[in-house]
Motif scaffolding. Structure first.
Motif, PDB file in Angstrom:
ATOM      1  N   LYS A 165     -20.945  12.420  14.755  1.00 16.03           N
ATOM      2  CA  LYS A 165     -22.330  12.550  15.233  1.00 16.03           C
ATOM      3  C   LYS A 165     -23.254  11.477  14.683  1.00 16.03           C
ATOM      4  O   LYS A 165     -24.101  10.948  15.416  1.00 16.03           O
ATOM      5  CB  LYS A 165     -22.843  13.948  14.897  1.00 16.03           C
ATOM      6  CG  LYS A 165     -22.087  15.046  15.648  1.00 16.03           C
ATOM      7  CD  LYS A 165     -22.606  16.438  15.342  1.00 16.03           C
ATOM      8  CE  LYS A 165     -21.863  17.472  16.156  1.00 16.03           C
ATOM      9  NZ  LYS A 165     -22.346  18.856  15.929  1.00 16.03           N
ATOM     10  N   GLU A 166     -23.119  11.129  13.415  1.00 13.68           N
ATOM     11  CA  GLU A 166     -24.016  10.127  12.838  1.00 13.68           C
ATOM     12  C   GLU A 166     -23.756   8.728  13.392  1.00 13.68           C
ATOM     13  O   GLU A 166     -24.662   7.901  13.440  1.00 13.68           O
ATOM     14  CB  GLU A 166     -23.898  10.120  11.313  1.00 13.68           C
ATOM     15  CG  GLU A 166     -24.507  11.341  10.655  1.00 13.68           C
ATOM     16  CD  GLU A 166     -24.566  11.217   9.145  1.00 13.68           C
ATOM     17  OE1 GLU A 166     -23.998  10.237   8.598  1.00 13.68           O
ATOM     18  OE2 GLU A 166     -25.185  12.107   8.501  1.00 13.68           O
ATOM     19  N   ASN A 167     -22.523   8.482  13.823  1.00 16.68           N
ATOM     20  CA  ASN A 167     -22.194   7.172  14.375  1.00 16.68           C
ATOM     21  C   ASN A 167     -22.164   7.175  15.904  1.00 16.68           C
ATOM     22  O   ASN A 167     -21.759   6.178  16.515  1.00 16.68           O
ATOM     23  CB  ASN A 167     -20.848   6.699  13.819  1.00 16.68           C
ATOM     24  CG  ASN A 167     -20.905   6.436  12.328  1.00 16.68           C
ATOM     25  OD1 ASN A 167     -21.553   5.491  11.874  1.00 16.68           O
ATOM     26  ND2 ASN A 167     -20.242   7.281  11.544  1.00 16.68           N
ATOM     27  N   ASN A 168     -22.600   8.308  16.476  1.00 15.47           N
ATOM     28  CA  ASN A 168     -22.722   8.429  17.935  1.00 15.47           C
ATOM     29  C   ASN A 168     -21.426   8.038  18.656  1.00 15.47           C
ATOM     30  O   ASN A 168     -21.443   7.286  19.643  1.00 15.47           O
ATOM     31  CB  ASN A 168     -23.887   7.575  18.449  1.00 15.47           C
ATOM     32  CG  ASN A 168     -24.314   7.965  19.851  1.00 15.47           C
ATOM     33  OD1 ASN A 168     -24.215   9.127  20.245  1.00 15.47           O
ATOM     34  ND2 ASN A 168     -24.773   6.996  20.619  1.00 15.47           N
ATOM     35  N   ILE A 169     -20.323   8.542  18.144  1.00 17.35           N
ATOM     36  CA  ILE A 169     -19.026   8.241  18.757  1.00 17.35           C
ATOM     37  C   ILE A 169     -18.798   9.193  19.926  1.00 17.35           C
ATOM     38  O   ILE A 169     -18.860  10.416  19.759  1.00 17.35           O
ATOM     39  CB  ILE A 169     -17.893   8.368  17.724  1.00 17.35           C
ATOM     40  CG1 ILE A 169     -18.140   7.400  16.559  1.00 17.35           C
ATOM     41  CG2 ILE A 169     -16.539   8.085  18.375  1.00 17.35           C
ATOM     42  CD1 ILE A 169     -17.240   7.610  15.382  1.00 17.35           C
ATOM     43  N   HIS A 185      -9.809   5.648  17.385  1.00 11.17           N
ATOM     44  CA  HIS A 185      -9.928   4.396  16.636  1.00 11.17           C
ATOM     45  C   HIS A 185     -11.342   4.217  16.076  1.00 11.17           C
ATOM     46  O   HIS A 185     -11.514   3.828  14.915  1.00 11.17           O
ATOM     47  CB  HIS A 185      -9.577   3.207  17.533  1.00 11.17           C
ATOM     48  CG  HIS A 185      -8.134   2.817  17.471  1.00 11.17           C
ATOM     49  ND1 HIS A 185      -7.665   1.807  16.667  1.00 11.17           N
ATOM     50  CD2 HIS A 185      -7.054   3.314  18.105  1.00 11.17           C
ATOM     51  CE1 HIS A 185      -6.362   1.688  16.808  1.00 11.17           C
ATOM     52  NE2 HIS A 185      -5.957   2.590  17.691  1.00 11.17           N
ATOM     53  N   LYS A 186     -12.333   4.476  16.897  1.00 14.93           N
ATOM     54  CA  LYS A 186     -13.714   4.298  16.437  1.00 14.93           C
ATOM     55  C   LYS A 186     -14.073   5.306  15.356  1.00 14.93           C
ATOM     56  O   LYS A 186     -14.747   4.966  14.373  1.00 14.93           O
ATOM     57  CB  LYS A 186     -14.673   4.400  17.619  1.00 14.93           C
ATOM     58  CG  LYS A 186     -14.608   3.192  18.537  1.00 14.93           C
ATOM     59  CD  LYS A 186     -15.628   3.269  19.657  1.00 14.93           C
ATOM     60  CE  LYS A 186     -15.599   2.007  20.500  1.00 14.93           C
ATOM     61  NZ  LYS A 186     -16.584   2.059  21.610  1.00 14.93           N
ATOM     62  N   ALA A 187     -13.622   6.532  15.509  1.00 14.83           N
ATOM     63  CA  ALA A 187     -13.887   7.543  14.484  1.00 14.83           C
ATOM     64  C   ALA A 187     -13.223   7.160  13.162  1.00 14.83           C
ATOM     65  O   ALA A 187     -13.860   7.200  12.098  1.00 14.83           O
ATOM     66  CB  ALA A 187     -13.385   8.906  14.953  1.00 14.83           C
ATOM     67  N   LEU A 188     -11.962   6.762  13.227  1.00 15.12           N
ATOM     68  CA  LEU A 188     -11.231   6.391  12.018  1.00 15.12           C
ATOM     69  C   LEU A 188     -11.874   5.198  11.317  1.00 15.12           C
ATOM     70  O   LEU A 188     -11.874   5.115  10.081  1.00 15.12           O
ATOM     71  CB  LEU A 188      -9.778   6.063  12.359  1.00 15.12           C
ATOM     72  CG  LEU A 188      -8.895   7.262  12.758  1.00 15.12           C
ATOM     73  CD1 LEU A 188      -7.588   6.779  13.353  1.00 15.12           C
ATOM     74  CD2 LEU A 188      -8.636   8.166  11.555  1.00 15.12           C
ATOM     75  N   PHE A 189     -12.445   4.290  12.086  1.00 13.52           N
ATOM     76  CA  PHE A 189     -13.081   3.102  11.510  1.00 13.52           C
ATOM     77  C   PHE A 189     -14.183   3.478  10.526  1.00 13.52           C
ATOM     78  O   PHE A 189     -14.376   2.818   9.503  1.00 13.52           O
ATOM     79  CB  PHE A 189     -13.653   2.226  12.627  1.00 13.52           C
ATOM     80  CG  PHE A 189     -14.412   1.034  12.126  1.00 13.52           C
ATOM     81  CD1 PHE A 189     -13.746  -0.113  11.732  1.00 13.52           C
ATOM     82  CD2 PHE A 189     -15.803   1.058  12.037  1.00 13.52           C
ATOM     83  CE1 PHE A 189     -14.447  -1.216  11.259  1.00 13.52           C
ATOM     84  CE2 PHE A 189     -16.505  -0.037  11.562  1.00 13.52           C
ATOM     85  CZ  PHE A 189     -15.829  -1.181  11.170  1.00 13.52           C
TER      86      PHE A 189
END
Length: 319
Positions: A165-169, A185-189
């Motif tokens: 939520k904080e990174n708006n994924i 991938h984006k979440a894991l980053f």
């Protein structure tokens, strides 16, 4: 809602044949303090009625969201927005989980946790290869996935909701193949570590009739997804990850999907024409990994027709 540790998200579209078993497996957890969010994506069968009946007597906090058919990405995004848990877990509408799925994944501390996925084709079970470590840094895990050193599905992870939520994924709307890989991938980053448990707790159901009907050449769309991911990594000062996408993950994805089409009886000339249209031969030629796979790509690029005839004669499997 207070004290919700995990939000379980299930997108549903015309899954009347399977959804009851899926929901029952979620309600039968040996874990406390979780919620279930089901999003009906405009089903035209009686999925919604089955969902309502399955949930009418449960004490597990739940929410049913109904939307006009907008695709699985929109459904999952809507459920993420509605979720209250510290962590998020995804379950597909035709899969099921074991009673200890949530209790095995949840530790309340790590950014991510992971269990194993069993693939089920009819009565045949394909068991996963266990991991050799109990934890791994997310960047190391990403590198292994980009080199295809591991078999990975996005739904075997438990995600810290704060990271999402904080990174708006979000899942990208309109993508029908590979949207889950981009999301993972984006979440894991943005995370640090994955806690690994080799317990087999998720059963992924592969329906024989679904492979051809739902994919066609849309499987090649995975290339655009990885190209966008490469841009993402470059923008976040990770050129080595972007380079791995170009020199490993994309060529392997092209080659594997090409063989998928051959394996399922697609016309050789039609497949090759599509690959040329999408400039996939050039992208496949950029592979820089192990010599055995590089040789296969080189043989195909030198003479696609001869490669195809040899492949058919040897009755090769998908690589």
């Amino acid at each position: 809602m207070d004290n919700i540790k995990v939000s379980v998200i299930v997108p549903v579209f015309n899954a009347a044949e399977y959804i009851s078993k899926t929901i029952d497996s979620i309600l039968n957890q040996d874990f406390q303090d979780y919620e279930l969010i089901v999003v009906d994506d405009g089903s035209t069968d009686n999925s919604l009625e089955i969902i309502k009946k399955a949930l009418e007597n449960t004490t597990v906090p739940n929410r049913i969201i109904h939307q006009e058919n907008s695709g699985v990405s929109v459904a999952r995004n809507k459920a993420i927005e509605a979720s209250n848990g510290e962590y998020i877990v995804f379950v597909d509408a035709d899969d099921y989980i074991t009673p200890n799925h949530l209790s095995t994944l949840y530790n309340g501390q790590s950014d991510f946790s992971l269990t194993l996925v069993v693939k089920k084709e009819g009565e045949k079970l394909i068991n996963p290869k266990p991991y050799s470590q109990t934890s791994i840094k997310t960047e190391d895990f990403i590198k292994m996935e980009l080199n295809m050193q591991i078999v990975f599905n996005f739904f075997q992870l438990m995600y810290k909701a704060k990271i999402i939520k904080e990174n708006n994924i979000k899942f990208t709307p309109g993508i029908v193949y590979g949207e889950d890989i981009e999301f993972a991938h984006k979440a894991l980053f943005y995370g640090d570590e994955i806690i690994i448990n080799n317990e087999k707790t998720y059963y992924y159901i592969q329906h024989p009739e679904s492979a051809i009907k739902t994919t066609e050449y849309k499987r090649f769309g995975i290339v655009k997804i990885f190209e966008d991911l490469a841009d993402f990594y470059n923008k976040h000062n990770k050129p080595e990850l972007a380079n791995l996408i170009t020199t490993s993950r994309i060529p392997k994805a092209i080659f594997g999907n090409m063989n998928f089409f051959f394996h399922n009886g697609y016309d050789f000339d039609e497949v090759l024409s599509k690959m040329r249209e999408l400039d996939l031969l050039t992208k496949m030629s950029k592979y820089q990994g192990d010599s055995k796979f590089k040789f296969k790509i080189k043989m195909f690029l030198l003479n696609p027709k001869i490669y195809y005839k040899m492949w058919m004669k040897l009755k090769n499997t998908i690589d």
